[in-house]
Scaffold this active site. Structure first.
Site: not given
Length: 258
Positions: A113, A221, A223
């Site tokens: 990001c 994202h 994660e």
């Protein structure tokens, strides 16, 4: 044997709107520890506290995280406007030279990001302040309401270059991703290769042309649910493998000169 160290770039944060802190999302540390199999180390992104040389020696790789503040437009030669939002000049001063040093050394980094945007700016690119204001573009911002599951839900496709590194790594030319960003690449840096795009043409996956190390970066994202998501897990695994390889090479005894 100790795991190699991944420096996780933090963001400035106020606890209870008063107490200053260097913050890193738990899901970033979990992805690094459990999927990349590395030791997560939160890095204060402030050049008055840490130097690039110290970071390069202490860490084996870096996770360039997302964050609410944006890269200041002065870093890519444009004036500040209200549309650019908030900034963190200390993080800019830490990450941009760090990225350039990592590219030169072949030291692995994974941009996410804001980190994706930092890589482009560090290599000479520019950014749009607000993607959703561009003709024909979609709103890529995080939904303002709902649970975390709803905010990080898969929302659009990303198409990769056939035969490119993301296609090879993920085994598909098209995947579904979340989207939680306002800014995006305007002009790619001279060495930045756009390897994946959203349906509206927004760049979503890049790497640095000719770099000797791992430089994959994504606008979404990964994660979130990194251990179980079929797109996120291979990305963090590949990053971890690159960090392990770099640490192994750094740790080998130097060859004796004749």
């Amino acid at each position: 044997m100790a795991r190699p160290v991944v420096g996780i770039i933090s963001n400035s944060h106020l606890i209870n709107d008063q107490y200053p802190a260097h913050a890193g999302g738990t899901m970033n540390s979990c992805a690094v520890a459990h999927v990349s199999d590395c030791l997560p180390l939160i890095i204060p992104a402030d050049p008055s506290l840490v130097s690039v040389d110290e970071l390069l020696e202490t860490c084996d790789g870096f996770l360039l995280t997302g964050g609410r503040p944006n890269v200041h437009p002065e870093e890519y030669g444009e004036p500040e406007t209200p549309a650019h939002g908030s900034f963190d000049r200390s993080r800019d001063a830490t990450t941009l030279p760090l990225i350039r040093a990592c590219v030169e050394r072949g030291q692995p980094f994974f941009g996410v990001c804001r980190g994706f945007q930092e890589v482009n700016v560090a290599l000479g690119g520019t950014l749009y302040p607000e993607i959703r204001d561009l003709p024909g573009r979609d709103n890529h911002r995080m939904p303002p309401d709902g649970t975390l599951e709803e905010k990080f839900a898969l929302r659009h496709k990303v198409a990769f270059t056939d035969g490119g590194p993301f296609h090879k790594l993920l085994g598909a030319t098209e995947v579904m991703t979340n989207t939680l960003h306002g800014q995006g690449i305007k002009v790619a840096g001279p060495r930045i290769v756009i390897d994946g795009t959203a349906p509206d043409g927004t760049p979503e996956a890049i790497y640095v042309r000719g770099a000797p190390g791992f430089t994959l970066s994504v606008q979404w994202h990964p994660e979130w649910n990194a251990a179980s998501d079929p797109v996120s897990r291979p990305l963090f695994q590949a990053f971890g493998e690159a960090v392990h390889a770099f640490a192994d090479a750094k740790g080998r005894p130097a060859l004796k000169r004749a």
